[in-house]
Design an enzyme around this catalytic site. Structure first.
Site, short mmCIF file in Angstrom:
data_model
loop_
_atom_site.label_atom_id
_atom_site.label_comp_id
_atom_site.label_asym_id
_atom_site.label_seq_id
_atom_site.Cartn_x
_atom_site.Cartn_y
_atom_site.Cartn_z
N LYS A 22 40.25 25.08 35.18
CA LYS A 22 40.92 26.07 36.04
C LYS A 22 39.90 26.76 36.94
CE LYS A 22 41.87 30.24 34.24
NZ LYS A 22 41.32 31.41 34.95
N ASN A 23 38.78 27.18 36.35
CA ASN A 23 37.82 28.00 37.12
C ASN A 23 36.93 27.18 38.02
OD1 ASN A 23 39.00 30.17 35.98
ND2 ASN A 23 37.35 30.63 34.55
N ARG A 92 43.49 37.68 40.70
CA ARG A 92 42.33 38.22 41.39
C ARG A 92 41.43 37.11 41.96
NH1 ARG A 92 40.01 41.85 39.67
NH2 ARG A 92 37.92 41.33 40.42
N CYS A 116 41.72 44.88 36.36
CA CYS A 116 42.64 44.06 35.56
C CYS A 116 42.46 44.51 34.11
CB CYS A 116 42.35 42.59 35.76
SG CYS A 116 41.09 41.94 34.70
N ARG A 121 36.15 45.10 37.42
CA ARG A 121 35.89 43.84 38.15
C ARG A 121 35.83 44.06 39.66
NH1 ARG A 121 39.42 39.11 35.48
NH2 ARG A 121 37.79 37.80 36.45
N PRO A 122 34.90 44.91 40.14
CA PRO A 122 34.75 45.12 41.59
C PRO A 122 34.22 43.86 42.28
CG PRO A 122 32.95 46.17 40.41
CD PRO A 122 33.90 45.67 39.36
N GLN A 125 29.41 42.86 45.13
CA GLN A 125 28.37 41.84 45.37
C GLN A 125 28.83 40.82 46.41
OE1 GLN A 125 25.17 41.99 43.78
NE2 GLN A 125 26.03 44.02 43.40
N ASP A 306 34.42 33.95 27.99
CA ASP A 306 35.78 33.38 27.91
C ASP A 306 36.05 32.69 26.59
OD1 ASP A 306 36.02 32.38 31.41
OD2 ASP A 306 36.15 34.30 30.41
N ARG A 398 48.72 30.90 32.31
CA ARG A 398 47.78 30.98 33.43
C ARG A 398 46.63 30.00 33.24
NH1 ARG A 398 46.08 36.77 35.39
NH2 ARG A 398 45.08 35.32 36.82
C1 EPZ Z 1 34.83 34.45 36.56
O1 EPZ Z 1 35.37 35.71 36.90
C2 EPZ Z 1 35.92 33.73 35.80
N1 EPZ Z 1 37.08 33.56 36.66
C3 EPZ Z 1 36.30 34.54 34.54
O2 EPZ Z 1 37.25 33.79 33.82
C4 EPZ Z 1 35.05 34.72 33.68
O3 EPZ Z 1 35.37 35.50 32.56
C5 EPZ Z 1 33.95 35.38 34.50
O4 EPZ Z 1 33.69 34.61 35.70
C6 EPZ Z 1 32.64 35.50 33.73
O5 EPZ Z 1 32.21 34.23 33.34
C7 EPZ Z 1 37.06 32.59 37.60
O6 EPZ Z 1 36.08 31.87 37.75
C8 EPZ Z 1 38.29 32.45 38.44
P1 EPZ Z 1 32.10 37.81 37.48
P2 EPZ Z 1 34.58 36.65 37.96
O7 EPZ Z 1 32.13 38.13 38.93
O8 EPZ Z 1 33.83 35.82 38.92
C9 EPZ Z 1 30.92 42.42 37.44
C10 EPZ Z 1 39.20 33.43 32.60
O9 EPZ Z 1 39.47 33.82 31.46
N2 EPZ Z 1 30.93 42.30 38.91
O10 EPZ Z 1 31.14 36.78 36.99
O11 EPZ Z 1 35.56 37.64 38.48
C11 EPZ Z 1 32.30 42.22 36.83
O12 EPZ Z 1 33.00 43.45 36.81
C12 EPZ Z 1 38.56 34.35 33.60
O13 EPZ Z 1 39.37 32.25 33.01
C13 EPZ Z 1 30.56 43.40 39.68
O14 EPZ Z 1 30.25 44.47 39.15
O15 EPZ Z 1 33.55 37.39 37.01
C14 EPZ Z 1 31.98 41.71 35.45
O16 EPZ Z 1 31.72 42.81 34.61
C15 EPZ Z 1 38.54 35.77 33.08
N3 EPZ Z 1 30.55 43.28 41.03
C16 EPZ Z 1 30.70 40.90 35.65
O17 EPZ Z 1 30.15 41.34 36.90
C17 EPZ Z 1 30.89 42.11 41.67
O18 EPZ Z 1 30.85 42.06 42.92
C18 EPZ Z 1 30.91 39.39 35.74
O19 EPZ Z 1 31.93 39.19 36.68
C19 EPZ Z 1 31.26 41.00 40.87
C20 EPZ Z 1 31.27 41.11 39.50
#
Ligand code: EPZ
Length: 421
Positions: A22-23, A92, A116, A121-122, A125, A306, A398
């Protein structure tokens, strides 16, 4: 809303085919925004999130035809690069259209995804990187408006303050059509990032270093459509691995690479689970109560967030106490109260859950809250004595393709109960 009813007690045995990731599929579908013409994406999982992304791409003007696990997309110029709230609020990951739209059109307006269940999840970056590449960012009325005064993004050196998977994916997709070289440092190393780079390079991009924390992208002037089969889903695979272990079963996972599951396999082995490569798949089984095994989640190649909830379900039945620490998201223990209602003994203190293994879990009516928490409750239901009814199954849908059929194929007693609208 549908629910799933599970009669606990069956050992899972047999083989199950793992679907596409999916991801990986979600950012890959968005690459169709980068090049007009006929794209073909194969081994795409048949999931609610994929249908949501297809709707978003149709809204932007692309033709998207989903036929089982093949998605055909006809890319064409987008008149209005706007991703509206009614689409983004459903998923998202819709924010993944941002990089491609700005790369191609020099502007985009995307509804802010908002928080969420698992955390704030801002996307700071993502936006910081686009600014470094010459974009102006304005946030108003819940939308982020991006515009590039020079018309085309310029390559830049971008250092991520923290590891972000979709942040890396968005900026990699933005950089492929930028003028000049972009260097992403402290980039995410997830296999799904590497897979996206593979697809972009098949389209004529020049991306090097994906899979490491330094990714170098030489911008090109245009890209062409692609035909690609998506890698298998390592998290779905890990979920079935946990279910096989919890039920003391013996399961073969078809069509999934062991390579992406090294950290996960190491923890299952530490818990006494047999996990071996077998041909193009993985063989997993367990004939004992699991050993208590501490886990701390972290970015790839460490143990993935995950898989945290699913591993916790297994640890509920361990022969002692262990600790699971969640370092990625601030609220990813929502499965704990539901597991405790099934007889587990888990205490949460901030980012760490302490699990005291128990001998049995009891079936119960439980509520799904997010995708992986739901999977953890399914695993608990498979080993609990009695009946477990999991409500709000749309969370599961999902990320897990036909989960009740795949589990039934392994000998579980699982059925989907159609719910009211
Ligand atoms: C991806 O989400 C995955 N989703 C998530 O899978 C997964 O849990 C996550 O990566 C971590 O591996 C998809 O790929 C569609 P991050 P993502 O940006 O990219 C913080 C599932 O179950 N952050 O790596 O949204 C954020 O809040 C889903 O399939 C900022 O602060 O996660 C989090 O605490 C759930 N600022 C951490 O970084 C930003 O600009 C990691 O988030 C971006 C992120």
């Amino acid at each position: 809303m549908d629910s799933i009813r599970i009669e606990g007690g069956a050992r899972l045995e047999g083989s199950v085919r793992i679907s596409g990731a999916k991801n990986a599929a979600l950012p890959i579908l968005c690459t169709a925004l980068l090049a007009d013409g006929e794209h073909s994406f194969r081994n795409v999982p048949e999931l609610r999130d994929i249908r949501t992304m297809a709707q978003m791409l149709r809204h932007l003007g692309l033709d998207v035809d989903v036929q089982e696990s093949t998605v055909a997309v006809r890319g064409r110029p987008v008149a209005e690069p706007v991703a509206p709230y009614e689409h983004v609020k459903k998923m998202r990951a819709s924010v993944l259209v941002l990089g491609p739209l700005v790369a191609r059109y020099g502007r985009a307006s995307v509804s802010l995804p908002g928080g969420c269940a698992i955390g704030a999840r801002p996307i700071d970056q993502h936006l910081k990187g686009l600014q470094a590449m010459g974009a102006d960012i304005e946030i108003k009325h819940g939308y982020v408006d991006v515009s590039v005064p020079k018309g085309r993004l310029l390559g830049a050196e971008i250092h991520f303050d923290l590891t972000t998977v979709t942040g890396t994916e968005n900026l990699m997709s933005a950089a492929v059509l930028a003028k000049g070289r972009t260097i992403l440092t402290n980039a995410a190393r997830e296999p799904e990032v590497e897979e996206l780079a593979r697809v972009l390079n098949k389209m004529g991009a020049n991306v090097r270093g994906a899979g490491t924390d330094v990714i170098v992208i030489e911008g090109v002037d245009s890209l062409h459509p692609v035909d690609h089969a998506v890698i298998p889903d390592r998290i779905e695979a890990g979920t079935y691995l946990a279910a096989a272990a919890a039920t003391r079963g013996d399961v073969r996972l078809e069509g999934v690479s062991f390579d992406y599951l090294e950290a996960v396999a190491a923890k299952f082995r530490a818990a006494g689970v047999h996990v071996e490569r077998e041909g193009d798949g993985i063989r997993a089984g367990c004939d004992r109560s699991p050993r208590p095994t501490d886990v701390t989640t972290a970015p790839y190649p460490a143990f993935p967030t995950d898989m945290q909830a699913q591993f916790m379900a297994l640890m509920c039945l361990a022969e002692g106490q262990c600790r699971i620490t969640e370092t990625i998201f601030e609220n990813r223990f929502m499965h704990v109260p539901e597991l405790n209602r099934m007889g587990a003994n888990i205490q949460v203190n901030g980012r760490t859950a302490t699990i005291q293994g128990v001998r049995k879990l009891q079936g119960a009516q439980v509520m799904a809250t997010d995708l992986r928490a739901s999977a953890s409750l399914v695993i608990a239901g498979l080993v609990a004595s009695g009946t477990t009814e999991l409500r709000r199954v749309y969370h599961l849908d999902r990320g897990y393709e036909r989960i009740e059929k795949k589990l039934s194929g392994l000998g579980a007693t699982v059925e989907r109960i159609p719910g009211d609208a």
